[in-house]
Design a protein around this motif. Structure first.
Motif, PDB file in Angstrom:
ATOM      1  N   TYR A 156      22.761  43.460  34.600  1.00  0.00           N
ATOM      2  CA  TYR A 156      21.953  42.416  35.245  1.00  0.00           C
ATOM      3  C   TYR A 156      22.734  41.111  35.293  1.00  0.00           C
ATOM      4  CZ  TYR A 156      18.741  38.523  35.554  1.00  0.00           C
ATOM      5  OH  TYR A 156      18.139  37.345  35.910  1.00  0.00           O
ATOM      6  N   ASN A 180      21.957  36.994  36.743  1.00  0.00           N
ATOM      7  CA  ASN A 180      20.984  36.089  37.355  1.00  0.00           C
ATOM      8  C   ASN A 180      21.563  35.470  38.630  1.00  0.00           C
ATOM      9  OD1 ASN A 180      22.792  34.191  36.342  1.00  0.00           O
ATOM     10  ND2 ASN A 180      21.227  32.971  35.300  1.00  0.00           N
ATOM     11  N   THR A 239      13.706  38.746  35.773  1.00  0.00           N
ATOM     12  CA  THR A 239      14.046  39.338  37.071  1.00  0.00           C
ATOM     13  C   THR A 239      12.985  39.022  38.112  1.00  0.00           C
ATOM     14  OG1 THR A 239      15.167  41.145  35.926  1.00  0.00           O
ATOM     15  CG2 THR A 239      14.637  41.499  38.248  1.00  0.00           C
ATOM     16  N   THR A 281      15.089  40.741  43.699  1.00  0.00           N
ATOM     17  CA  THR A 281      16.401  40.993  43.089  1.00  0.00           C
ATOM     18  C   THR A 281      17.015  42.224  43.733  1.00  0.00           C
ATOM     19  OG1 THR A 281      15.777  39.976  40.989  1.00  0.00           O
ATOM     20  CG2 THR A 281      17.561  41.594  40.917  1.00  0.00           C
TER      21      THR A 281
END
Length: 190
Positions: free
Chosen positions: A72, A74, A181, A185
């Protein structure tokens, strides 16, 4: 010269004798061992979001089914996290490609697909949220129907080929990922 063998020394001697083969086999572990021979362990492969996406947009997720890890980033690229995952049981159940998070739900309910029920007729038609629900505590729905990134109450599944197509995380990890999230996304499943 007389040697006195006590019960304690006999037990210690037996224990060290039995432990020796385990210690020797642990020393023989080879990191380059093929993934098919490893058990319930993720062998994370380093990923870079730029290898998969042109921009970060609202954020990106790369779900690597080979190394059984979810990566992941951002939107600013300042927060990078890696989570161990469960992955689909077979390649036929694995949908690969680009998608995105379209909806999120705390306490998801579960409706097994028709193909899931054909494979296992004992599955219920519907399951409320709760401890027995295979979607765990949180779910993020992808733009592909019936594919999710979700939690699991069965921690034995993480690091294994155990799902019917979804990417599963420990409940505490999906709660963490869920919180950071946003809907929209970008996701790539490898």
């Amino acid at each position: 010269m007389s040697i006195k063998i006590t019960r304690r020394s006999a037990v210690l001697g037996l224990t060290s004798t039995l432990a020796t083969p385990a210690l020797l086999s642990a020393q023989q572990y080879v990191p380059s061992q093929p993934a098919a021979q490893r058990r319930n362990a993720s062998s994370f492969v380093t990923q870079d979001w730029r290898d998969h996406f042109d921009t970060l947009g609202k954020g990106v997720i790369v779900a690597d089914t080979s190394s059984r890890a979810l990566h992941y980033w951002n939107a600013e690229g300042t927060d990078y996290r890696v989570y161990p995952t469960s992955v689909p049981m077979t390649d036929e159940l694995t949908k690969r490609g680009y998608t995105k998070i379209v909806r999120k739900k705390v306490g998801p309910t579960w409706t097994p697909t028709k193909s899931m029920r054909e494979r296992d007729p004992s599955l219920p038609e519907f399951m409320e949220a709760g401890a027995g629900n295979p979607l765990g505590t949180h779910a993020m729905y992808l733009s592909w129907p019936a594919y999710l990134i979700h939690g699991t109450h069965d921690t034995r599944k993480i690091g294994r080929r155990s799902s019917s197509g979804c990417i599963g995380l420990y409940n505490e990890k999906i709660a963490e990922l869920f919180a950071i999230t946003p809907v929209g996304t970008q996701v790539r499943v490898l």
